[in-house]
Design an enzyme around this catalytic site. Sequence first.
Site, PDB file in Angstrom:
ATOM      1  N   LYS A 150       3.842   8.950   9.032  1.00 42.53           N
ATOM      2  CA  LYS A 150       3.654   8.349  10.350  1.00 42.53           C
ATOM      3  C   LYS A 150       4.641   8.856  11.411  1.00 42.53           C
ATOM      4  O   LYS A 150       4.480   9.979  11.871  1.00 42.53           O
ATOM      5  CB  LYS A 150       3.615   6.822  10.213  1.00 42.53           C
ATOM      6  N   TYR A 205       0.854  -1.191   0.000  1.00 40.39           N
ATOM      7  CA  TYR A 205       0.000   0.000   0.000  1.00 40.39           C
ATOM      8  C   TYR A 205       0.890   1.242   0.000  1.00 40.39           C
ATOM      9  O   TYR A 205       1.826   1.337   0.794  1.00 40.39           O
ATOM     10  CB  TYR A 205      -0.886   0.005   1.252  1.00 40.39           C
ATOM     11  N   ASP A 241       9.183   2.946   0.091  1.00 40.31           N
ATOM     12  CA  ASP A 241       8.104   3.580   0.841  1.00 40.31           C
ATOM     13  C   ASP A 241       8.311   3.224   2.311  1.00 40.31           C
ATOM     14  O   ASP A 241       7.914   2.160   2.770  1.00 40.31           O
ATOM     15  CB  ASP A 241       6.750   3.085   0.325  1.00 40.31           C
TER      16      ASP A 241
HETATM   17  C1  LIG Z   1       0.115   4.530   5.854  1.00 39.22           C
HETATM   18  C2  LIG Z   1       0.890   4.277   4.641  1.00 39.22           C
HETATM   19  C3  LIG Z   1       0.817   5.122   3.524  1.00 39.22           C
HETATM   20  C4  LIG Z   1      -0.172   6.240   3.431  1.00 39.22           C
HETATM   21  O1  LIG Z   1       0.014   7.223   4.386  1.00 39.22           O
HETATM   22  P1  LIG Z   1      -1.222   8.195   4.743  1.00 39.22           P
HETATM   23  O2  LIG Z   1      -0.632   9.161   5.704  1.00 39.22           O
HETATM   24  O3  LIG Z   1      -2.282   7.314   5.315  1.00 39.22           O
HETATM   25  O4  LIG Z   1      -1.665   8.821   3.478  1.00 39.22           O
HETATM   26  C5  LIG Z   1       1.689   4.903   2.485  1.00 39.22           C
HETATM   27  N1  LIG Z   1       2.558   3.888   2.515  1.00 39.22           N
HETATM   28  C6  LIG Z   1       2.645   3.048   3.556  1.00 39.22           C
HETATM   29  C7  LIG Z   1       3.664   1.958   3.540  1.00 39.22           C
HETATM   30  C8  LIG Z   1       1.806   3.198   4.643  1.00 39.22           C
HETATM   31  O5  LIG Z   1       1.860   2.332   5.644  1.00 39.22           O
END
Ligand SMILES: *Cc1c(COP(=O)(O)O)cnc(C)c1O
Length: 426
Positions: free
Chosen positions: A267, A144, A239
Amino acid sequence: MLYKRSSALFAEAQNYIPGGVNSPVRAFKAVGGDPIFVKSAKGAYLHDEDGNRLIDYIASWGPLILGHAYEPVIDAVIEKAKKGTSFGMPTEIETELAKLAVSMVPNIDKIRFVNSGTEACMSAVRLARGYTGKDKIIKFAGCYHGHSDSFLIQAGSGAVTFGSPNSPGVTQGTAKDTLLAKYNDLQSVRDLIEANRGEIACIIIEPVAGNMGCIVPNHAFIHGLRDICSEEEILLVFDEVMTGFRLGKGGAQEALGVDADILCFGKVIGGGLPVGAFAANSEIMAHLAPEGPVYQAGTLSGNPLAMAAGLAMLTELNERHEVFDSLAKKTEHLHKGFESVLKHKSVPYQINRFGSMISVHFTDAPVIDFETSAKGNNETFKNYFHGMLDKGVYLPPSAFESYFLNDALTYDDLDETIAALERLEL
Ligand SMILES: *Cc1c(COP(=O)(O)O)cnc(C)c1O
């Protein structure tokens, strides 16, 4: 436990907010029942609207690595708020956080702040495309990267060459530029490159996956990706929205010993306020506006409150980097405890763990990619989730999510969690 007030609040919310929530996974769709409404939280505990205390294993999905309402972060935000909340003009604290982040992650020179992980990944891919002059990207099924159009692509059945949209509203035109590979399967990447030689701007990956449960990349796979990207002049985008400043100061890159070309953060870097970021060396970042032609902007980007929270958080982590070890040890303790309980129950299970990320899958085959993760028995997971909730433990309400430990969790909390599992009928 009673959840009367939570249920009433959820019913009311559904009248005004689609599905009653502002992010779908909060709605308990995968596990059934009504979501819990939080009133407050401190340290490792959530206090819900019905007065229940829950031991928290999601930490707001990762950011609160030092626990809820962590004082240095809260104080920094309060102090900053008194001086004004947004200016739309540069502030010194943006450079302070940038300088600290760059010093903690060895292979980046410059960083751009945005407001979410979604924005970070979306912008990182635009930068990769602008830098390379190529259109296509490779992502992995089950990873994701936020909800922007290019990423809402999932594997269809069988071998996949062109992605197909899995959310209405994502056009075929967008989907065709996202190629899907299989996690932990280097050959699937080689095949895509072979069929699209010279057209691929970047490979984006969760270096330790957390959105299909926790999945650890095998050594040959993740190092192989680096080699392939270098040979084929494809940018490697990690990511690290979940793993950055969680798996160590240098994130998954440091933990795995692999350097990516562009990094995405979110995060933890915002300490619980809305912050995302993307970073790379000066040469790549020079392509970004206003230095270069790749456009990216944001009214509230680098917001002072968000920067204050992020700076307080990273300062703590930088000064107390033993916290990463402490968290990994706590996670290992939970793993061992769960293992010793689950092996006496009659359900098949797998436990995956890396650093302070861990997940339990009710299946007998190792969970190494989306397909094997999806084989987990969801009925068992539902019983497990609700059983643990009733015993005061809040786990992610979906088998496709990793748990995030926070350092406010004590060994007593962990033992209470293990004891809850022991009392559970699965
Ligand atoms: C949470 C997450 C996202 C998206 O971040 P948001 O702040 O919810 O838009 C993207 N990549 C990874 C790996 C994530 O865990």
